[in-house]
Design a protein around this motif. Structure first.
Motif, PDB file in Angstrom:
ATOM      1  N   ASP A 146       1.035  53.140  26.015  1.00  0.00           N
ATOM      2  CA  ASP A 146       0.634  54.476  26.475  1.00  0.00           C
ATOM      3  C   ASP A 146      -0.581  54.939  25.683  1.00  0.00           C
ATOM      4  N   PHE A 147      -1.514  55.542  26.370  1.00  0.00           N
ATOM      5  CA  PHE A 147      -2.716  56.074  25.721  1.00  0.00           C
ATOM      6  C   PHE A 147      -2.978  57.477  26.236  1.00  0.00           C
ATOM      7  N   ASN A 148      -3.120  58.411  25.301  1.00  0.00           N
ATOM      8  CA  ASN A 148      -3.389  59.796  25.657  1.00  0.00           C
ATOM      9  C   ASN A 148      -2.303  60.366  26.575  1.00  0.00           C
ATOM     10  N   GLY A 149      -1.052  59.942  26.310  1.00  0.00           N
ATOM     11  CA  GLY A 149       0.081  60.468  27.063  1.00  0.00           C
ATOM     12  C   GLY A 149       0.322  59.822  28.413  1.00  0.00           C
ATOM     13  N   LYS A 150      -0.473  58.811  28.743  1.00  0.00           N
ATOM     14  CA  LYS A 150      -0.325  58.153  30.039  1.00  0.00           C
ATOM     15  C   LYS A 150      -0.255  56.639  29.848  1.00  0.00           C
ATOM     16  N   PRO A 151       0.356  55.914  30.814  1.00  0.00           N
ATOM     17  CA  PRO A 151       0.401  54.459  30.701  1.00  0.00           C
ATOM     18  C   PRO A 151      -1.004  53.860  30.577  1.00  0.00           C
ATOM     19  N   THR A 152      -1.165  52.927  29.647  1.00  0.00           N
ATOM     20  CA  THR A 152      -2.437  52.231  29.471  1.00  0.00           C
ATOM     21  C   THR A 152      -2.868  51.539  30.765  1.00  0.00           C
ATOM     22  N   GLN A 153      -1.904  51.177  31.586  1.00  0.00           N
ATOM     23  CA  GLN A 153      -2.193  50.535  32.866  1.00  0.00           C
ATOM     24  C   GLN A 153      -3.185  51.352  33.694  1.00  0.00           C
ATOM     25  N   TYR A 154      -3.015  52.670  33.712  1.00  0.00           N
ATOM     26  CA  TYR A 154      -3.925  53.517  34.480  1.00  0.00           C
ATOM     27  C   TYR A 154      -5.344  53.428  33.919  1.00  0.00           C
ATOM     28  N   THR A 155      -5.440  53.450  32.599  1.00  0.00           N
ATOM     29  CA  THR A 155      -6.753  53.352  31.956  1.00  0.00           C
ATOM     30  C   THR A 155      -7.404  52.006  32.250  1.00  0.00           C
ATOM     31  N   ALA A 156      -6.606  50.936  32.167  1.00  0.00           N
ATOM     32  CA  ALA A 156      -7.140  49.591  32.406  1.00  0.00           C
ATOM     33  C   ALA A 156      -7.686  49.454  33.822  1.00  0.00           C
ATOM     34  N   ILE A 157      -6.987  50.039  34.787  1.00  0.00           N
ATOM     35  CA  ILE A 157      -7.439  49.973  36.181  1.00  0.00           C
ATOM     36  C   ILE A 157      -8.763  50.721  36.354  1.00  0.00           C
ATOM     37  N   LYS A 158      -8.869  51.875  35.719  1.00  0.00           N
ATOM     38  CA  LYS A 158     -10.118  52.648  35.808  1.00  0.00           C
ATOM     39  C   LYS A 158     -11.275  51.911  35.144  1.00  0.00           C
ATOM     40  N   LEU A 159     -11.000  51.280  34.007  1.00  0.00           N
ATOM     41  CA  LEU A 159     -12.055  50.572  33.285  1.00  0.00           C
ATOM     42  C   LEU A 159     -12.580  49.370  34.059  1.00  0.00           C
ATOM     43  N   GLN A 160     -11.743  48.795  34.945  1.00  0.00           N
ATOM     44  CA  GLN A 160     -12.185  47.650  35.738  1.00  0.00           C
ATOM     45  C   GLN A 160     -13.364  47.996  36.646  1.00  0.00           C
ATOM     46  N   LYS A 161     -13.540  49.274  36.943  1.00  0.00           N
ATOM     47  CA  LYS A 161     -14.622  49.697  37.835  1.00  0.00           C
ATOM     48  C   LYS A 161     -15.963  49.775  37.114  1.00  0.00           C
ATOM     49  N   LEU A 162     -15.939  49.716  35.782  1.00  0.00           N
ATOM     50  CA  LEU A 162     -17.154  49.801  34.984  1.00  0.00           C
ATOM     51  C   LEU A 162     -17.790  48.417  34.830  1.00  0.00           C
ATOM     52  N   PRO A 163     -19.060  48.352  34.446  1.00  0.00           N
ATOM     53  CA  PRO A 163     -19.647  47.056  34.079  1.00  0.00           C
ATOM     54  C   PRO A 163     -18.800  46.402  32.993  1.00  0.00           C
ATOM     55  N   THR A 164     -18.686  45.095  33.029  1.00  0.00           N
ATOM     56  CA  THR A 164     -17.768  44.406  32.113  1.00  0.00           C
ATOM     57  C   THR A 164     -18.099  44.676  30.647  1.00  0.00           C
ATOM     58  N   TRP A 165     -19.403  44.764  30.300  1.00  0.00           N
ATOM     59  CA  TRP A 165     -19.750  45.007  28.893  1.00  0.00           C
ATOM     60  C   TRP A 165     -19.256  46.360  28.426  1.00  0.00           C
ATOM     61  N   LEU A 166     -19.325  47.356  29.315  1.00  0.00           N
ATOM     62  CA  LEU A 166     -18.872  48.695  28.953  1.00  0.00           C
ATOM     63  C   LEU A 166     -17.347  48.749  28.907  1.00  0.00           C
ATOM     64  N   ASN A 167     -16.712  48.098  29.868  1.00  0.00           N
ATOM     65  CA  ASN A 167     -15.248  47.981  29.891  1.00  0.00           C
ATOM     66  C   ASN A 167     -14.761  47.402  28.569  1.00  0.00           C
ATOM     67  N   ASP A 168     -15.382  46.304  28.150  1.00  0.00           N
ATOM     68  CA  ASP A 168     -14.955  45.622  26.929  1.00  0.00           C
ATOM     69  C   ASP A 168     -15.200  46.487  25.693  1.00  0.00           C
ATOM     70  N   TRP A 169     -16.352  47.174  25.644  1.00  0.00           N
ATOM     71  CA  TRP A 169     -16.664  48.025  24.482  1.00  0.00           C
ATOM     72  C   TRP A 169     -15.651  49.157  24.354  1.00  0.00           C
ATOM     73  N   ILE A 170     -15.318  49.793  25.470  1.00  0.00           N
ATOM     74  CA  ILE A 170     -14.339  50.886  25.441  1.00  0.00           C
ATOM     75  C   ILE A 170     -12.967  50.366  25.030  1.00  0.00           C
ATOM     76  N   ALA A 171     -12.594  49.208  25.573  1.00  0.00           N
ATOM     77  CA  ALA A 171     -11.281  48.636  25.253  1.00  0.00           C
ATOM     78  C   ALA A 171     -11.161  48.347  23.757  1.00  0.00           C
ATOM     79  N   VAL A 172     -12.211  47.774  23.173  1.00  0.00           N
ATOM     80  CA  VAL A 172     -12.181  47.458  21.742  1.00  0.00           C
ATOM     81  C   VAL A 172     -12.190  48.731  20.901  1.00  0.00           C
ATOM     82  N   THR A 173     -12.964  49.724  21.317  1.00  0.00           N
ATOM     83  CA  THR A 173     -13.030  50.991  20.578  1.00  0.00           C
ATOM     84  C   THR A 173     -11.670  51.673  20.546  1.00  0.00           C
ATOM     85  N   ILE A 174     -11.011  51.731  21.699  1.00  0.00           N
ATOM     86  CA  ILE A 174      -9.670  52.326  21.759  1.00  0.00           C
ATOM     87  C   ILE A 174      -8.693  51.530  20.903  1.00  0.00           C
TER      88      ILE A 174
END
Length: 373
Positions: A203-231
């Protein structure tokens, strides 16, 4: 000879999803299952298992989970849901029928079972899944080990290991969760992690990480990966001082490129940080009373549990898998254009969760079957 337009092999979530879609469209099919019930893997998993993904994104086609089921559905309620699903769509498998051979003869597929039945079909859908064959590595001295040794497939709970030192070999989702279970039952758990491990929060920010992961898939892969590592760095922190290294590859990239699901943390990280679960390197060899690790350290263990995963090994019973399997040994796609009438369900690893991917891929398969009619 039993004739059918479509034969589904396996009555787990993948097979049921395709069957449900076919039933909805009144397209004929038959389904075989080597065990005596639907969803056999879920029936036999360890007791504390829950879905790691939200129920809204984990349902099979055309039927949601009951409203009163919790967000993360426990194992037995998953089984209950799949039984309801089979009844709702009139899915009646041939039970105790294990496919031993699937081969093409002319324009038809012939599937032979261990009991001697032969099914002839236009299409065959393989839904035997990732977890068909336990992966059991062999180490030097393993036969001489005098403690309790089993694969995680057969683990139910840690109630018989209270006060005992237990080593889990493998830091995947199963190994991480069984460490919690052992701790909760009063055992002293250790985890052997041979390689660096990506860990993410459920869970991230009170919600399942699954929701965040699905949203991040819509971003360019480099940005998706940077956000994932930062979190990941922010929420999990640096575990290297506890013996657990983080891969250089982002968890999203690891899943996308290697098909390897990150560990979804349910509390293991906290136990590692407070010393209740200790991390050790890879195992070099067994002794009569324990193991020697790759760093030369030797420890005694009352029990060793192999959380070393599974292999699908569809090539054991499906003929000529040349150019069908990917570099991981899994079917490379639900629909195989080079193999007319051959389909696979439940083998892909996706950021949105395996059950969500099963739902989506079952639609791809059924659409392909419809288009070929």
């Amino acid at each position: 000879m039993i004739n059918t337009q479509n034969l589904i092999i396996g009555a787990g979530p993948g097979g049921l999803a395709v069957a449900g879609r076919l039933a909805k469209l009144n397209i004929p099919f038959k389904i075989i299952e080597k065990e005596k019930n639907v969803a056999p893997a879920w029936r036999n998993h360890y007791d504390r298992l829950h879905l790691h993904t939200a129920k809204e994104l984990s349902a099979l086609p055309h039927l949601n989970y009951p409203a009163d089921f919790p967000l993360y559905v426990p194992r037995l309620q998953v089984v209950e849901y799949m039984e309801m699903y089979a009844e709702h769509f009139g899915i009646k498998p041939y039970f105790k029928e294990e496919a031993t051979s699937v081969k093409k003869e002319g324009e038809k597929w012939l599937t032979t079972t261990a009991s001697g039945k032969v099914f002839q079909s236009d299409n065959v859908i393989i839904g035997t899944g990732f977890n068909r064959v336990p992966n059991k590595p062999i180490w030097e001295g393993m036969d001489e080990y005098e403690g309790f040794l089993q694969h995680s497939k057969y683990y139910k709970n840690g109630k018989n290991l209270k006060g005992k030192r237990a080593l889990l070999i493998g830091m995947g989702n199963t190994g991480a969760e069984l460490a919690i279970d052992l701790h909760e039952h009063g055992a002293i758990p250790y985890i052997s992690a041979r390689s660096p491990v990506n860990v993410v929060l459920r869970d991230f920010n009170g919600k399942p990480t699954q929701y965040t992961a699905i949203k991040l898939q819509k971003l360019p892969t480099w940005l998706n990966d940077w956000i994932a590592v930062t979190i990941q760095k922010l929420m999990i922190g640096d575990l290297s001082k506890y013996g657990l290294q983080r891969p250089k590859m982002a968890p999203s990239a690891q899943l996308r490129e290697l098909g390897k699901t990150p560990v979804i943390d349910l509390g293991t990280v906290e136990l590692i940080k407070n010393g209740a679960v200790k991390i050790k390197p890879g195992v070099k060899r067994f002794t009569k009373t324990g193991v020697v690790f790759e760093n030369g350290e030797e420890l005694d263990f009352d029990a060793v549990i192999l959380a070393t995963g599974y292999r699908s090994r569809v090539e054991d019973f499906v003929e000529d898998m040349t150019d069908v399997l990917n570099h991981l040994g899994e079917p490379k796609s639900p629909v195989i254009p080079e193999r007319k009438g051959l389909y696979f369900i439940g083998f892909g690893a996706y950021a949105g969760g395996i059950l969500r991917s099963i739902n989506m891929n079952s639609e791809l398969i059924v659409n392909a079957i419809k288009a070929a009619q």
